[in-house]
Design an enzyme around this catalytic site. Sequence first.
Site, PDB file in Angstrom:
ATOM      1  N   TYR A 225      -7.738  -5.264   4.094  1.00 13.55           N
ATOM      2  CA  TYR A 225      -6.394  -4.969   3.564  1.00 13.55           C
ATOM      3  C   TYR A 225      -6.384  -3.768   2.615  1.00 13.55           C
ATOM      4  CZ  TYR A 225      -7.089  -8.245  -0.494  1.00 13.55           C
ATOM      5  OH  TYR A 225      -7.517  -8.906  -1.591  1.00 13.55           O
ATOM      6  N   GLU A 226      -5.167  -3.286   2.419  1.00 12.73           N
ATOM      7  CA  GLU A 226      -4.913  -2.043   1.674  1.00 12.73           C
ATOM      8  C   GLU A 226      -5.688  -0.868   2.269  1.00 12.73           C
ATOM      9  OE1 GLU A 226      -4.062  -2.120  -2.432  1.00 12.73           O
ATOM     10  OE2 GLU A 226      -3.734  -4.282  -2.422  1.00 12.73           O
ATOM     11  N   GLY A 227      -5.769  -0.888   3.599  1.00 13.55           N
ATOM     12  CA  GLY A 227      -6.473   0.168   4.324  1.00 13.55           C
ATOM     13  C   GLY A 227      -7.857  -0.300   4.713  1.00 13.55           C
TER      14      GLY A 227
END
Length: 378
Positions: free
Chosen positions: A362-364
Amino acid sequence: MEFKLTREQELVQKMVRDFTETEVAPIAAETDRTAQYPADTIEQLFRYGVMGMNVPKEYGGAGADPISCAIAVEELSKACASTGDIVATHNGLCCGPIINNGTEAQKQKYLRMLTEGHKVGAFCLTEPNAGSDASKGTTTAVLEGDHYVLNGSKIFITNGYVCDVMVVFAMTDPSKGTKGISAFIVESSYPGFSVGKHEEKLGLHGSPTAELVFTDCIVPKENLLGVEGKGFNIAMQTLDGGRIGIAAQALGIAEGAMAEAMAFTKTRVQFGRPISKFQNTQFKFADMHMNIEAGRLLLYKAAYAQATQKRFSLDAACAKLFNSELAMKTTTEAVQMCGGYGYTRDYPVERMMRDAKITEIYEGTSEIQRIVISSNIL
Ligand code: CAA
């Protein structure tokens, strides 16, 4: 260059470390087992000023610097990555974009709600067909008189089914691609907002993840964050900060797993001695220690860059990529070192291994971090 924390940063570290040991660690396994949002802990973290600690003092926060914020998430995540995640999302992904892009009126209203008001924040970017390719969201926002009408759904939203305030990204002009995306501050009490599916996940069981649905959701015109068409830039700028939060969470998980494995190997006797006395075990700890030190330097450097530079994408991506892969490697090794015991729910390392995996996603994802790093250096 000085490699030491300031007095304030040391105080934050001590306060959150003590809080984690007394309030968070004792319930971490139960939080995971029951998949219960740790509401009492979060309420206490509001009272201690950790929730919203990055908010300037004039809007009700502690005005803490990015290194202090990273330290807080690192300390919490040593015992409970779910708690670290809830705090990192609230601070970095919801308060962050309002601090950076809000009008004076928005800051007075929403930053106070997110600090003194004990309201929980979320960040709504991802959609079923827009994950890594974040610009392809299809949620729309149409201006009608004094309000926007939002339609669409967002998925995998951290703090999803407990949040009161969200930063939501929607297309105000689909013909313009990334330049047609705008950001909005949305309250969960607005008509047309509803919570969809609650996700059941591999790890981070205490962190509430949900789908959020906007059906003719009425958002006052004054809740546009920044200007129309700048939403994608706001999302990317916010994620740079958020990635430092995930790096801190991942580092904390790695540190927690190493501490658990050390404690286990010092008392576990096989072949006539504690297994910590075997050089095979000692060398593994040497490598873990070295990599954790390197991860912490990357993390604090990125947080320093956030405090001192307009753009810090490269440092944030390096810190996130290194620490998330470190968390996965360290927790996997910790389970191995604890053997059959490590694979059971009686020991925390299997939870830490499950919690670590999401930090690579998550978050890239790690792949996106490599895109950000390579595009910044080539
Ligand atoms: N800061 C400010 N602006 C930025 C920026 C940054 N870090 N990065 C890019 N931009 C701007 C660019 O300057 C450009 O603006 P102009 O057109 O005005 O020049 C615009 O954004 C588009 O840039 P790109 O062409 O580079 O964008 P792209 O479509 O190729 O995407 C990407 C780049 C890095 C792959 C990006 O899509 C990305 O980061 N994807 C991953 C998404 C992600 O992290 N999602 C996580 C969801 S949130 C979450 O997980 C939280 C939760 O609650 C679970």
